[in-house]
Design a protein around this motif. Structure first.
Motif, PDB file in Angstrom:
ATOM      1  N   GLY A  90      -9.424   2.244 143.720  1.00  0.00           N
ATOM      2  CA  GLY A  90      -8.239   2.574 144.533  1.00  0.00           C
ATOM      3  C   GLY A  90      -8.129   3.800 145.176  1.00  0.00           C
ATOM      4  N   ALA A  91      -8.992   4.829 144.710  1.00  0.00           N
ATOM      5  CA  ALA A  91      -8.855   6.175 145.141  1.00  0.00           C
ATOM      6  C   ALA A  91      -8.909   6.257 146.782  1.00  0.00           C
ATOM      7  CB  ALA A  91      -9.782   6.860 144.523  1.00  0.00           C
ATOM      8  N   ARG A  92      -8.295   7.153 147.111  1.00  0.00           N
ATOM      9  CA  ARG A  92      -8.167   7.670 148.433  1.00  0.00           C
ATOM     10  C   ARG A  92      -9.156   8.967 148.594  1.00  0.00           C
ATOM     11  NH1 ARG A  92      -1.846   7.770 150.174  1.00  0.00           N
ATOM     12  NH2 ARG A  92      -1.183   5.647 148.807  1.00  0.00           N
ATOM     13  N   LEU A  93      -9.716   8.830 149.854  1.00  0.00           N
ATOM     14  CA  LEU A  93     -10.954  10.038 150.319  1.00  0.00           C
ATOM     15  C   LEU A  93     -10.448  10.690 151.416  1.00  0.00           C
ATOM     16  CD1 LEU A  93     -13.555  11.881 149.695  1.00  0.00           C
ATOM     17  CD2 LEU A  93     -14.571  10.236 150.929  1.00  0.00           C
ATOM     18  N   LEU A  94     -10.122  11.961 151.320  1.00  0.00           N
ATOM     19  CA  LEU A  94      -9.938  12.857 152.567  1.00  0.00           C
ATOM     20  C   LEU A  94     -10.883  14.143 152.302  1.00  0.00           C
ATOM     21  CD1 LEU A  94      -8.039  13.837 154.744  1.00  0.00           C
ATOM     22  CD2 LEU A  94      -6.691  15.321 152.966  1.00  0.00           C
ATOM     23  N   ILE A  95     -11.430  14.062 153.764  1.00  0.00           N
ATOM     24  CA  ILE A  95     -12.518  15.178 153.778  1.00  0.00           C
ATOM     25  C   ILE A  95     -11.961  16.307 154.878  1.00  0.00           C
ATOM     26  CG2 ILE A  95     -15.080  15.828 154.509  1.00  0.00           C
ATOM     27  CD1 ILE A  95     -15.753  13.078 153.602  1.00  0.00           C
ATOM     28  N   LEU A  96     -11.764  17.454 154.342  1.00  0.00           N
ATOM     29  CA  LEU A  96     -11.347  18.291 155.392  1.00  0.00           C
ATOM     30  C   LEU A  96     -12.573  19.424 155.767  1.00  0.00           C
ATOM     31  CD1 LEU A  96      -8.192  19.423 153.224  1.00  0.00           C
ATOM     32  CD2 LEU A  96      -8.249  18.321 155.239  1.00  0.00           C
ATOM     33  N   PRO A  97     -12.117  20.128 157.060  1.00  0.00           N
ATOM     34  CA  PRO A  97     -13.142  21.029 157.667  1.00  0.00           C
ATOM     35  C   PRO A  97     -13.370  22.426 156.855  1.00  0.00           C
ATOM     36  CG  PRO A  97     -11.341  21.097 158.963  1.00  0.00           C
ATOM     37  CD  PRO A  97     -11.251  19.973 157.901  1.00  0.00           C
ATOM     38  N   ALA A  98     -13.634  22.275 155.491  1.00  0.00           N
ATOM     39  CA  ALA A  98     -13.778  23.434 154.681  1.00  0.00           C
ATOM     40  C   ALA A  98     -14.866  23.554 153.794  1.00  0.00           C
ATOM     41  CB  ALA A  98     -12.337  23.157 153.597  1.00  0.00           C
ATOM     42  N   VAL A  99     -15.130  24.548 153.303  1.00  0.00           N
ATOM     43  CA  VAL A  99     -16.303  24.887 152.217  1.00  0.00           C
ATOM     44  C   VAL A  99     -15.815  24.491 150.860  1.00  0.00           C
ATOM     45  CG1 VAL A  99     -17.905  26.602 151.621  1.00  0.00           C
ATOM     46  CG2 VAL A  99     -17.040  26.781 153.862  1.00  0.00           C
ATOM     47  N   HIS A 100     -15.473  25.458 149.932  1.00  0.00           N
ATOM     48  CA  HIS A 100     -15.140  24.994 148.659  1.00  0.00           C
ATOM     49  C   HIS A 100     -13.490  25.227 148.249  1.00  0.00           C
ATOM     50  CE1 HIS A 100     -16.140  23.674 144.441  1.00  0.00           C
ATOM     51  NE2 HIS A 100     -15.550  24.727 144.002  1.00  0.00           N
ATOM     52  N   MET A 101     -13.131  26.064 148.822  1.00  0.00           N
ATOM     53  CA  MET A 101     -11.335  26.638 148.534  1.00  0.00           C
ATOM     54  C   MET A 101     -10.797  25.803 149.876  1.00  0.00           C
ATOM     55  SD  MET A 101     -11.448  27.989 145.769  1.00  0.00           S
ATOM     56  CE  MET A 101     -12.022  28.820 144.458  1.00  0.00           C
ATOM     57  N   ALA A 102     -10.662  24.699 149.698  1.00  0.00           N
ATOM     58  CA  ALA A 102      -9.976  23.924 150.774  1.00  0.00           C
ATOM     59  C   ALA A 102      -8.535  24.231 150.476  1.00  0.00           C
ATOM     60  CB  ALA A 102     -10.122  22.386 150.363  1.00  0.00           C
ATOM     61  N   ASN A 103      -7.927  24.722 149.829  1.00  0.00           N
ATOM     62  CA  ASN A 103      -6.572  25.016 149.529  1.00  0.00           C
ATOM     63  C   ASN A 103      -6.329  26.073 150.328  1.00  0.00           C
ATOM     64  OD1 ASN A 103      -7.998  26.472 147.415  1.00  0.00           O
ATOM     65  ND2 ASN A 103      -5.906  27.181 146.674  1.00  0.00           N
ATOM     66  N   ILE A 104      -7.318  27.016 150.483  1.00  0.00           N
ATOM     67  CA  ILE A 104      -7.146  28.213 151.395  1.00  0.00           C
ATOM     68  C   ILE A 104      -7.555  28.153 152.759  1.00  0.00           C
ATOM     69  CG2 ILE A 104      -7.863  30.713 151.436  1.00  0.00           C
ATOM     70  CD1 ILE A 104      -5.953  30.052 149.016  1.00  0.00           C
ATOM     71  N   GLU A 105      -8.757  27.478 153.021  1.00  0.00           N
ATOM     72  CA  GLU A 105      -9.274  27.405 154.124  1.00  0.00           C
ATOM     73  C   GLU A 105      -8.452  26.549 155.097  1.00  0.00           C
ATOM     74  OE1 GLU A 105     -13.514  26.754 156.419  1.00  0.00           O
ATOM     75  OE2 GLU A 105     -13.446  26.664 154.057  1.00  0.00           O
ATOM     76  N   CYS A 106      -7.952  25.519 154.587  1.00  0.00           N
ATOM     77  CA  CYS A 106      -7.043  24.339 155.184  1.00  0.00           C
ATOM     78  C   CYS A 106      -5.951  24.037 154.500  1.00  0.00           C
ATOM     79  CB  CYS A 106      -7.934  23.171 155.351  1.00  0.00           C
ATOM     80  SG  CYS A 106      -9.563  23.083 155.961  1.00  0.00           S
ATOM     81  N   ALA A 107      -5.104  25.333 154.184  1.00  0.00           N
ATOM     82  CA  ALA A 107      -3.895  25.198 153.559  1.00  0.00           C
ATOM     83  C   ALA A 107      -2.900  24.277 153.941  1.00  0.00           C
ATOM     84  CB  ALA A 107      -3.318  26.571 153.356  1.00  0.00           C
ATOM     85  N   ASP A 108      -2.611  24.178 155.391  1.00  0.00           N
ATOM     86  CA  ASP A 108      -1.724  23.105 155.725  1.00  0.00           C
ATOM     87  C   ASP A 108      -1.829  21.906 155.498  1.00  0.00           C
ATOM     88  OD1 ASP A 108      -0.139  25.394 156.608  1.00  0.00           O
ATOM     89  OD2 ASP A 108      -0.674  25.166 158.809  1.00  0.00           O
ATOM     90  N   ALA A 109      -3.168  21.497 155.787  1.00  0.00           N
ATOM     91  CA  ALA A 109      -3.593  20.039 155.783  1.00  0.00           C
ATOM     92  C   ALA A 109      -3.684  19.718 154.211  1.00  0.00           C
ATOM     93  CB  ALA A 109      -5.052  19.603 156.388  1.00  0.00           C
ATOM     94  N   PHE A 110      -4.180  20.604 153.360  1.00  0.00           N
ATOM     95  CA  PHE A 110      -4.091  20.192 151.988  1.00  0.00           C
ATOM     96  C   PHE A 110      -2.925  20.305 151.383  1.00  0.00           C
ATOM     97  CE2 PHE A 110      -4.388  21.523 147.524  1.00  0.00           C
ATOM     98  CZ  PHE A 110      -5.733  21.435 147.145  1.00  0.00           C
ATOM     99  N   GLU A 111      -1.952  21.012 151.564  1.00  0.00           N
ATOM    100  CA  GLU A 111      -0.591  20.851 150.970  1.00  0.00           C
ATOM    101  C   GLU A 111       0.027  19.711 151.639  1.00  0.00           C
ATOM    102  OE1 GLU A 111       1.130  24.707 152.442  1.00  0.00           O
ATOM    103  OE2 GLU A 111      -0.372  25.718 151.282  1.00  0.00           O
ATOM    104  N   ARG A 112      -0.092  19.319 152.906  1.00  0.00           N
ATOM    105  CA  ARG A 112       0.494  18.075 153.243  1.00  0.00           C
ATOM    106  C   ARG A 112      -0.113  16.792 152.636  1.00  0.00           C
ATOM    107  NH1 ARG A 112      -0.088  19.480 158.206  1.00  0.00           N
ATOM    108  NH2 ARG A 112      -2.012  18.406 158.668  1.00  0.00           N
TER     109      ARG A 112
END
Length: 265
Positions: free
Chosen positions: A234-256
């Protein structure tokens, strides 16, 4: 905010931790990547602590925690978290781990499912190979006179070249943490990742799980995230336009995405 403090594990290792947020809110544990410390989450604290009491800790071998010599195991890293929760009287928590922290999150959800409510696994994998690569990294770590060259290699794997070339200020705290990184702690953690294999046992995870992957991640490939999301029921998958530190590079989308998922009924 509270300053970092410590617990002592059963094998005599000090683990540093800190809380942020209202004590009445649900607890969210953040678990950091290899070669970083709990400050890798600094940019997320304002957003996350509005919804959760955030508990950060330095994995053994990192930051303010002790760095014993020798190979670490994923089992030991997971039990460090359980001992931390026990010491703080926390029975059940949400958990968000990135990279090495994601390995720890998987271990906890498999081996102590009663302690994990909802789970976010970011830029991680159930297994990384070949072992010889990690053996070489361990040798290089022990042979290095300082962490400069090793640190720059990590940064190239963690952030896009454009951020590094522009001397993006978001990179500076990571470079500083790398320069301060214990060689014993790094080598021990490389061993834990080398020996970890959750490709089958991740199927036992019952916690609602969100897997986040970076589409340009050279460390934990997007394929690793897809496999993990397919393995955890049942896991969900989200792929962000980032390298490894998605929390930094895509902070808003990651946090949301993290807040929405962790706040769901």
């Amino acid at each position: 905010m509270t300053a970092s403090t410590h617990i002592l594990t059963g094998d005599g290792v000090r683990i540093a931790y800190r809380f942020d947020g209202d004590p009445g809110l649900p607890v969210l544990v953040l678990s950091n990547s290899i070669a970083t410390d709990l400050h890798m989450w600094d940019a997320q604290i304002a957003a996350l602590s509005a919804h959760f009491r955030v508990l950060r800790y330095d994995a053994r071998g990192h930051g303010g925690s002790d760095a014993p010599a020798g190979a670490y195991s994923l089992d030991r890293l997971g039990r460090d978290v359980l001992e931390l929760l026990d010491a703080l009287g926390l029975q059940r928590v949400h958990f968000l781990g990135l990279s090495l922290g994601g390995f720890v999150g998987q271990w906890l959800a498999v081996h102590a499912p009663e302690r994990i409510d909802r789970l976010v696994l970011s830029n991680t994998s159930s297994h990384l190979s070949p072992a010889a690569v990690f053996d070489q990294r361990i040798r290089e770590t022990h042979a290095a006179t300082d962490m400069r060259a090793i640190g720059e290699r990590f940064l190239r794997d963690w952030f896009p070249a454009s951020m590094l070339a522009a001397d993006d200020p978001r990179v500076a705290p990571f470079r500083a943490a790398l320069q301060a990184q214990s060689a014993d702690g790094l080598a021990g953690s490389f061993a834990a990742v080398r020996d970890a294999d959750l490709r089958r046992t991740a199927a036992l995870i019952v916690a609602p799980t969100l897997v986040i992957a970076g589409e340009s991640d050279p460390v934990t490939l997007p394929e690793h995230g897809r496999l993990l999301a397919e393995t955890v029921p049942g896991a969900r998958l989200l792929i962000l336009p980032a390298v490894h530190m998605a929390n930094i590079e895509c902070a808003d989308a990651f946090e949301r995405a993290s807040i929405e998922f962790l706040s769901a009924d």
